[in-house]
Design an enzyme around this catalytic site. Sequence first.
Site, PDB file in Angstrom:
ATOM      1  N   SER A   1       5.509  -2.191   5.207  1.00 13.82           N
ATOM      2  CA  SER A   1       5.525  -3.226   4.173  1.00 13.82           C
ATOM      3  C   SER A   1       5.939  -4.574   4.742  1.00 13.82           C
ATOM      4  O   SER A   1       5.288  -5.597   4.492  1.00 13.82           O
ATOM      5  CB  SER A   1       6.480  -2.826   3.041  1.00 13.82           C
ATOM      6  OG  SER A   1       6.006  -1.690   2.357  1.00 13.82           O
TER       7      SER A   1
ATOM      8  N   TYR B   1      -3.176   7.714   4.179  1.00 13.85           N
ATOM      9  CA  TYR B   1      -1.874   7.439   3.562  1.00 13.85           C
ATOM     10  C   TYR B   1      -1.953   7.645   2.056  1.00 13.85           C
ATOM     11  O   TYR B   1      -1.104   8.312   1.455  1.00 13.85           O
ATOM     12  CB  TYR B   1      -1.434   6.007   3.876  1.00 13.85           C
ATOM     13  CG  TYR B   1      -0.185   5.583   3.130  1.00 13.85           C
ATOM     14  CD1 TYR B   1       1.086   5.894   3.606  1.00 13.85           C
ATOM     15  CD2 TYR B   1      -0.269   4.884   1.923  1.00 13.85           C
ATOM     16  CE1 TYR B   1       2.225   5.523   2.911  1.00 13.85           C
ATOM     17  CE2 TYR B   1       0.863   4.511   1.223  1.00 13.85           C
ATOM     18  CZ  TYR B   1       2.103   4.824   1.726  1.00 13.85           C
ATOM     19  OH  TYR B   1       3.225   4.464   1.028  1.00 13.85           O
TER      20      TYR B   1
ATOM     21  N   LYS C   1       0.071  10.593  -0.131  1.00 16.23           N
ATOM     22  CA  LYS C   1       1.005  10.302  -1.220  1.00 16.23           C
ATOM     23  C   LYS C   1       0.545  10.948  -2.525  1.00 16.23           C
ATOM     24  O   LYS C   1       1.358  11.471  -3.302  1.00 16.23           O
ATOM     25  CB  LYS C   1       1.134   8.789  -1.404  1.00 16.23           C
ATOM     26  CG  LYS C   1       1.907   8.096  -0.290  1.00 16.23           C
ATOM     27  CD  LYS C   1       3.364   8.519  -0.304  1.00 16.23           C
ATOM     28  CE  LYS C   1       4.202   7.727   0.666  1.00 16.23           C
ATOM     29  NZ  LYS C   1       5.607   8.169   0.693  1.00 16.23           N
TER      30      LYS C   1
ATOM     31  N   VAL D   1       7.123  -2.485  -0.499  1.00  9.35           N
ATOM     32  CA  VAL D   1       8.572  -2.713  -0.590  1.00  9.35           C
ATOM     33  C   VAL D   1       9.000  -3.723   0.476  1.00  9.35           C
ATOM     34  O   VAL D   1       8.892  -3.443   1.680  1.00  9.35           O
ATOM     35  CB  VAL D   1       9.353  -1.394  -0.440  1.00  9.35           C
ATOM     36  CG1 VAL D   1      10.847  -1.656  -0.588  1.00  9.35           C
ATOM     37  CG2 VAL D   1       8.877  -0.372  -1.469  1.00  9.35           C
TER      38      VAL D   1
END
Length: 251
Positions: free
Chosen positions: A132, A90, A94, A120
């Site tokens: 999240s 991940y 990103k 978030v």
Amino acid sequence: MKLIDPALKGTINVLRSCAKVVSVKRVVLTSSMASVILTGKPLTPEALVDENWFSDPVWCQESKHDCSGNHANGSEPHLWEPYSCIWQWYMLSKTLAEEAAWKFSKENEIDMVTINPGWVIGPLLQPTLNLSAEQVLNLINGAQTFPNSSYPWVDVRDVANAHIQAYEIPEANGRYCLVEKNLHGSETLKILRRLYPDLPLPEKCADDKPYVPSVRVSQEKAKSLGIQFTPVEVSLKDTVESLKEKNFVSF
């Protein structure tokens, strides 16, 4: 590769389409703190992370750990590592996607701004559980221990507002880190205990190592957009209430 290819190719495909349309004046890209914080430098409480930090793809790729959280190269744990080997890929996806986006936007003279949020949280719009919100659910759903990890929390409503302001304010430029507060799991649980004193919450850390430090993230540039960060206490409460409303947890 299942994470890297969609992130990299998907981002460039969208930017390529934008470059063909003259009416597109600015692109606001949703990136992540994962592409900011993983430089390989020591993450200490004295460090102040800001928009000038760029994650190192080589470091991301070499910081391999197995699914139990053991680091193959002996490196220290960091705040972006809850407990799964998926995070290596991940973080790398990103980082590579944002790196490629900046390169493409400069080569094609696209006015691009990136929003780089942490974890978030807040009310869920969708019926499914995102990663999240899952971090909060894992803390309140009968766990016996909590991870030795820090969580750079930010409210979803602040992230949405930042996207709007980054699009509408002519002076907006570059990157914007969005973290209201970076809290260790133990500190997050202290807030949850105050909010829900009758809820059984884990009291023991998953390991006996020193707690992962909670690194500070600068809010100066984000506040230049007029962002007034929602207190993490409000975000956590609204997350839990949303999880209850959508039947992910009941108490």
